[in-house]
Design an enzyme around this catalytic site. Structure first.
Site, PDB file in Angstrom:
ATOM      1  N   HIS A  18       0.829  -1.202   0.000  1.00 19.81           N
ATOM      2  CA  HIS A  18       0.000   0.000   0.000  1.00 19.81           C
ATOM      3  C   HIS A  18       0.869   1.261   0.000  1.00 19.81           C
ATOM      4  O   HIS A  18       0.699   2.151  -0.844  1.00 19.81           O
ATOM      5  CB  HIS A  18      -0.921  -0.009   1.220  1.00 19.81           C
ATOM      6  CG  HIS A  18      -1.836   1.162   1.308  1.00 19.81           C
ATOM      7  ND1 HIS A  18      -3.133   1.137   0.858  1.00 19.81           N
ATOM      8  CD2 HIS A  18      -1.642   2.423   1.795  1.00 19.81           C
ATOM      9  CE1 HIS A  18      -3.699   2.316   1.062  1.00 19.81           C
ATOM     10  NE2 HIS A  18      -2.808   3.117   1.631  1.00 19.81           N
ATOM     11  N   GLU A  19       1.787   1.313   0.946  1.00 18.18           N
ATOM     12  CA  GLU A  19       2.631   2.506   1.056  1.00 18.18           C
ATOM     13  C   GLU A  19       3.617   2.617  -0.107  1.00 18.18           C
ATOM     14  O   GLU A  19       3.981   3.722  -0.499  1.00 18.18           O
ATOM     15  CB  GLU A  19       3.383   2.494   2.393  1.00 18.18           C
ATOM     16  CG  GLU A  19       2.492   2.484   3.636  1.00 18.18           C
ATOM     17  CD  GLU A  19       1.505   3.647   3.680  1.00 18.18           C
ATOM     18  OE1 GLU A  19       1.784   4.697   3.059  1.00 18.18           O
ATOM     19  OE2 GLU A  19       0.461   3.504   4.334  1.00 18.18           O
TER      20      GLU A  19
END
Length: 419
Positions: A18-19
């Site tokens: 995600h990051e």
């Protein structure tokens, strides 16, 4: 212990992907990314590569990419401050020493009159051994040093807010999007490892203790009819079986060149809310193909997405209560159960969690990616940005409410699983 390791690996993977989406698209837009963090709280491990510090933090409850301009600068240099200056080979300031200047004997001490670290990049002030004002240019990658910790300055063109609406939206959307990509990859791998069910009424495996093994069914048998009704697909066959628990049925079987009939009474299996269905204890024939596995990855991700949106809709309309939500404790407990079912089931569970994380982050709620995307949309409609301080207050309140919801859900989890 195995569950703990599983949950750390799963959460770490989901958050990392995600990051990473945020980081890659932010860097492509030219945004200075100060930190890429997995977890919150105190640092456990960190290293710096290029402009970004990569950290692992104590609490594995999420992560973040700290982009320049999203938060006020930690250090603000004002008129009257005395700072030390170090210069690069081009004569530009490349370090601004905020304190402990005695540890840098080569630095030039200046009493700041004016300083601009965002646009024109200069510092004007009085040098102790020179008369009058002097002005020095500041390198765009200069660092200020406070308590011997160096932090790169962020000129305005490297800040999040300086980028176009499209660039900012992509940097925000990329995080949830990567969770969907991860789910597709995991489910594709799952289909390639486990195979995909053939949509023909072919017996792939006969389950022990089922009525099918007692009736003499074998792998590769083809079921051609049930109760005199011809069946051509696995779905047609299972629909009839599920609809007739505890009902004797005549099954037409083809084994090689031989055809015969057997009578089986589907056993009763209890579903949710006292619903029951029939089953005889057979599994479909499986096949493996790259194209089929990729197609399975996409279609299964889509189906998981639809199911989660349906559940959210039920939550909004009151058909679902907060008691049905699971927080960290609940997810830990469910992961424990799933891990005991084997690696392949754990892969599917990871994909479901990844899709869920992507969808939740896209909801138009303050403090989430979807909430920030909503503000960019409002900016596009208004033709001008919303006051950053007001937007910050909204996100802060939203974050506080999300933390409150997390506490409520966690308390419900504790009551369900431990009390």
């Amino acid at each position: 212990m195995n569950t703990f390791i599983s949950i750390i690996i799963i959460f770490g993977l989901l958050v990392f992907i995600h990051e990473l989406g945020h980081l890659v698209f932010a860097k492509r837009a030219g945004i200075l990314c100060r930190e890429f963090a997995i977890g919150f709280g105190p640092k456990i491990f960190s290293f710096k590569k290029g402009e970004t510090v990569y950290t692992i933090r104590l609490l594995p409850l999420g992560g973040f990419v700290r982009m320049a301009g999203e938060d006020p600068e930690i250090i603000q240099i004002k008129a009257g401050y005395e700072i030390g200056l170090l210069f690069n080979a081009k004569g530009k300031v490349n370090k601004l020493i905020i304190n402990n200047k005695s540890k840098y004997p080569d630095c030039k001490i200046i009493q700041v009159e004016r300083i601009d670290l965002e646009k024109d990049l200069f510092v004007t002030g009085y040098i102790s051994d020179e008369e009058g004002l002097v002005t020095y240019s500041i390198d765009e990658k200069a660092e200020y040093v406070h308590d011997e910790q160096a932090t790169q300055i962020a000129p305005y063109d490297r800040q999040f807010s300086s980028k176009t609406k499209r660039q900012r939206a992509l940097a925000l959307f990329a995080g949830p999007a990567m969770n969907f990509v991860l789910a597709i990859v995991i489910l594709t791998m799952y289909a390639w490892i486990a195979g995909m069910p053939v949509d023909e009424p072919l017996v792939g495996e006969v389950i022990e203790d089922g009525v099918a093994i007692g009736a003499g069914l074998q792998s590769e048998d083809r079921i051609i009819s049930i109760g005199g009704q011809e069946v051509n697909t696995w779905e047609e066959m299972t629909t009839i079986i599920r609809s007739n628990p505890n009902t004797p049925l005549e099954f037409g079987i083809q084994r090689g060149l031989e055809q015969f009939e057997v009578t089986m009474t589907p056993q009763e299996r209890v579903l949710h809310e006292d619903q029951v269905e029939g089953f005889v204890g057979i599994a479909p024939m499986m096949e493996k193909s790259i194209i089929g596995a990729v197609a399975f990855g996409f279609t299964q991700t889509y189906e998981f997405t639809v199911l989660i949106f349906e559940a959210l809709g039920m939550l909004v309309t009151g058909q679902f209560s907060l008691d049905h939500l699971a927080g960290p404790v609940g997810i830990y407990s469910y992961t424990d159960e799933v891990a005991q079912m084997g690696f392949l089931v754990l892969m599917q569970w990871t994909a479901i969690l990844s899709v869920n994380l992507g969808i939740i982050n896209l909801l138009p709620l303050p403090a989430l990616d979807g909430g920030r995307l909503m503000f960019i949309g409002i900016e596009a409609l208004r033709g001008k940005p919303i006051d950053p301080q007001k937007e910050g207050v909204v996100h802060f309140i939203g974050f506080a409410l999300l933390m409150l919801l997390m506490l409520v859900v966690t308390w419900n989890d504790i009551n369900k699983f431990f009390l």
